[in-house]
Scaffold this motif. Structure first.
Motif, PDB file in Angstrom:
ATOM      1  N   ARG A   1       0.806  -1.225   0.000  1.00 26.10           N
ATOM      2  CA  ARG A   1       0.000   0.000   0.000  1.00 26.10           C
ATOM      3  C   ARG A   1       0.841   1.278   0.000  1.00 26.10           C
ATOM      4  O   ARG A   1       0.503   2.240  -0.682  1.00 26.10           O
ATOM      5  CB  ARG A   1      -0.956   0.004   1.201  1.00 26.10           C
ATOM      6  N   ARG A   2       1.949   1.298   0.763  1.00 25.87           N
ATOM      7  CA  ARG A   2       2.801   2.498   0.774  1.00 25.87           C
ATOM      8  C   ARG A   2       3.287   2.823  -0.632  1.00 25.87           C
ATOM      9  O   ARG A   2       3.273   3.972  -1.048  1.00 25.87           O
ATOM     10  CB  ARG A   2       4.015   2.266   1.678  1.00 25.87           C
ATOM     11  N   LYS A   3       3.703   1.794  -1.360  1.00 23.04           N
ATOM     12  CA  LYS A   3       4.223   1.988  -2.722  1.00 23.04           C
ATOM     13  C   LYS A   3       3.110   2.475  -3.653  1.00 23.04           C
ATOM     14  O   LYS A   3       3.324   3.389  -4.443  1.00 23.04           O
ATOM     15  CB  LYS A   3       4.845   0.693  -3.248  1.00 23.04           C
ATOM     16  N   GLU A   4       1.925   1.863  -3.526  1.00 22.78           N
ATOM     17  CA  GLU A   4       0.795   2.277  -4.372  1.00 22.78           C
ATOM     18  C   GLU A   4       0.473   3.761  -4.169  1.00 22.78           C
ATOM     19  O   GLU A   4       0.282   4.507  -5.133  1.00 22.78           O
ATOM     20  CB  GLU A   4      -0.454   1.446  -4.034  1.00 22.78           C
ATOM     21  N   VAL A   5       0.412   4.183  -2.918  1.00 22.26           N
ATOM     22  CA  VAL A   5       0.073   5.577  -2.624  1.00 22.26           C
ATOM     23  C   VAL A   5       1.196   6.515  -3.058  1.00 22.26           C
ATOM     24  O   VAL A   5       0.938   7.598  -3.585  1.00 22.26           O
ATOM     25  CB  VAL A   5      -0.275   5.754  -1.120  1.00 22.26           C
ATOM     26  N   ALA A   6       2.432   6.103  -2.860  1.00 21.37           N
ATOM     27  CA  ALA A   6       3.562   6.933  -3.307  1.00 21.37           C
ATOM     28  C   ALA A   6       3.486   7.137  -4.824  1.00 21.37           C
ATOM     29  O   ALA A   6       3.737   8.241  -5.317  1.00 21.37           O
ATOM     30  CB  ALA A   6       4.883   6.275  -2.914  1.00 21.37           C
ATOM     31  N   ASP A   7       3.115   6.081  -5.547  1.00 24.59           N
ATOM     32  CA  ASP A   7       2.964   6.186  -7.004  1.00 24.59           C
ATOM     33  C   ASP A   7       1.824   7.146  -7.368  1.00 24.59           C
ATOM     34  O   ASP A   7       1.943   7.936  -8.309  1.00 24.59           O
ATOM     35  CB  ASP A   7       2.711   4.808  -7.628  1.00 24.59           C
ATOM     36  N   LYS A   8       0.713   7.073  -6.616  1.00 23.83           N
ATOM     37  CA  LYS A   8      -0.422   7.984  -6.869  1.00 23.83           C
ATOM     38  C   LYS A   8       0.006   9.439  -6.645  1.00 23.83           C
ATOM     39  O   LYS A   8      -0.356  10.320  -7.421  1.00 23.83           O
ATOM     40  CB  LYS A   8      -1.598   7.663  -5.934  1.00 23.83           C
ATOM     41  N   ILE A   9       0.749   9.680  -5.584  1.00 25.51           N
ATOM     42  CA  ILE A   9       1.208  11.041  -5.270  1.00 25.51           C
ATOM     43  C   ILE A   9       2.141  11.544  -6.372  1.00 25.51           C
ATOM     44  O   ILE A   9       2.014  12.672  -6.847  1.00 25.51           O
ATOM     45  CB  ILE A   9       1.902  11.091  -3.888  1.00 25.51           C
ATOM     46  N   LYS A  10       3.046  10.673  -6.797  1.00 20.72           N
ATOM     47  CA  LYS A  10       3.997  11.026  -7.859  1.00 20.72           C
ATOM     48  C   LYS A  10       3.244  11.382  -9.142  1.00 20.72           C
ATOM     49  O   LYS A  10       3.549  12.377  -9.808  1.00 20.72           O
ATOM     50  CB  LYS A  10       4.930   9.829  -8.082  1.00 20.72           C
ATOM     51  N   GLU A  11       2.236  10.561  -9.471  1.00 21.16           N
ATOM     52  CA  GLU A  11       1.420  10.787 -10.663  1.00 21.16           C
ATOM     53  C   GLU A  11       0.670  12.120 -10.578  1.00 21.16           C
ATOM     54  O   GLU A  11       0.626  12.897 -11.533  1.00 21.16           O
ATOM     55  CB  GLU A  11       0.388   9.651 -10.766  1.00 21.16           C
ATOM     56  N   ALA A  12       0.078  12.374  -9.402  1.00 21.72           N
ATOM     57  CA  ALA A  12      -0.693  13.611  -9.210  1.00 21.72           C
ATOM     58  C   ALA A  12       0.220  14.835  -9.276  1.00 21.72           C
ATOM     59  O   ALA A  12      -0.168  15.864  -9.834  1.00 21.72           O
ATOM     60  CB  ALA A  12      -1.418  13.562  -7.869  1.00 21.72           C
ATOM     61  N   ARG A  13       1.430  14.717  -8.731  1.00 22.46           N
ATOM     62  CA  ARG A  13       2.397  15.829  -8.790  1.00 22.46           C
ATOM     63  C   ARG A  13       2.765  16.152 -10.234  1.00 22.46           C
ATOM     64  O   ARG A  13       2.962  17.311 -10.581  1.00 22.46           O
ATOM     65  CB  ARG A  13       3.675  15.441  -8.029  1.00 22.46           C
ATOM     66  N   ALA A  14       2.852  15.119 -11.048  1.00 15.91           N
ATOM     67  CA  ALA A  14       3.236  15.299 -12.450  1.00 15.91           C
ATOM     68  C   ALA A  14       2.184  16.102 -13.228  1.00 15.91           C
ATOM     69  O   ALA A  14       2.476  16.651 -14.277  1.00 15.91           O
ATOM     70  CB  ALA A  14       3.448  13.947 -13.108  1.00 15.91           C
ATOM     71  N   GLN A  15       0.970  16.178 -12.672  1.00 14.51           N
ATOM     72  CA  GLN A  15      -0.100  16.915 -13.348  1.00 14.51           C
ATOM     73  C   GLN A  15       0.003  18.425 -13.136  1.00 14.51           C
ATOM     74  O   GLN A  15      -0.816  19.175 -13.647  1.00 14.51           O
ATOM     75  CB  GLN A  15      -1.466  16.414 -12.865  1.00 14.51           C
ATOM     76  N   GLY A  16       0.964  18.846 -12.335  1.00 12.31           N
ATOM     77  CA  GLY A  16       1.165  20.292 -12.176  1.00 12.31           C
ATOM     78  C   GLY A  16       0.595  20.858 -10.905  1.00 12.31           C
ATOM     79  O   GLY A  16       0.801  20.308  -9.835  1.00 12.31           O
ATOM     80  N   ASP A  17      -0.144  21.952 -11.031  1.00 13.89           N
ATOM     81  CA  ASP A  17      -0.670  22.745  -9.908  1.00 13.89           C
ATOM     82  C   ASP A  17      -1.295  21.877  -8.815  1.00 13.89           C
ATOM     83  O   ASP A  17      -2.339  21.269  -9.003  1.00 13.89           O
ATOM     84  CB  ASP A  17      -1.696  23.748 -10.447  1.00 13.89           C
TER      85      ASP A  17
END
Length: 161
Positions: free
Chosen positions: A27-43
């Motif tokens: 789960r930690r890895k899954e959420v870290a990936d989600k955060i990374k993905e969301a950050r890549a979207q910008g603002d």
């Protein structure tokens, strides 16, 4: 202040250890990936995915902390060594509700594992507390929020049986 021991059966210990491992590894890895993905979207100020992922991360970390605390203070009951002469944590009991004239079956567990829907009652619950120490044939009168009940012990067996 004395730290309260979390009394667990081996089954309960295994369940919590498995959940902790899953949260830390998967789960930690899954959420870290989600955060990374969301950050890549910008603002990030108007990014709902980022906020949701951060909330999820907070929940996971809180649960990890809770599980680590439970396991750190765990006292495991070895069910194969439970004395079957009297009711104790780690045994399965069959009792007769003398009021309703019905037989009930429960596994007596520590409060951390209690789940009445699965027939697991805590040694600290009104019924569990009243049953601890009783032998086959003895009765207990229990005052619960639902009223006063009388239970007769019919059978005591190993939880795994």
């Amino acid at each position: 202040m004395e730290i309260k021991k979390n009394i667990l059966t081996y089954e309960g210990l295994k369940k919590y250890e498995d959940e902790l491992e899953h949260l830390k590894v998967v789960r930690r890895k899954e959420v870290a990936d989600k955060i990374k993905e969301a950050r890549a979207q910008g603002d990030l100020s108007e990014n709902a995915e980022y906020d949701a992922a951060k909330d999820e991360q907070r929940d996971i970390e809180a649960r990890i902390e809770e599980l680590e605390k439970i396991l750190k203070n765990a006292e495991v009951i070895v069910e194969d060594e439970v004395d079957l002469d009297k009711i104790n944590i780690g045994c399965r009991v069959k009792i007769r509700d003398m009021t309703e004239k019905e037989d009930l079956e429960y596994k007596i567990v520590g409060s951390t594992e209690a789940n009445s829907l699965k027939g697991k009652i805590s040694n600290e619950s009104p019924v569990g507390k009243a049953l601890i120490g009783l032998k086959v044939g003895q009765t207990a009168t229990v005052e619960t929020p639902g009223g006063v009940f009388k239970y007769k012990v019919l059978e005591i067996q190993r939880a795994g049986a």
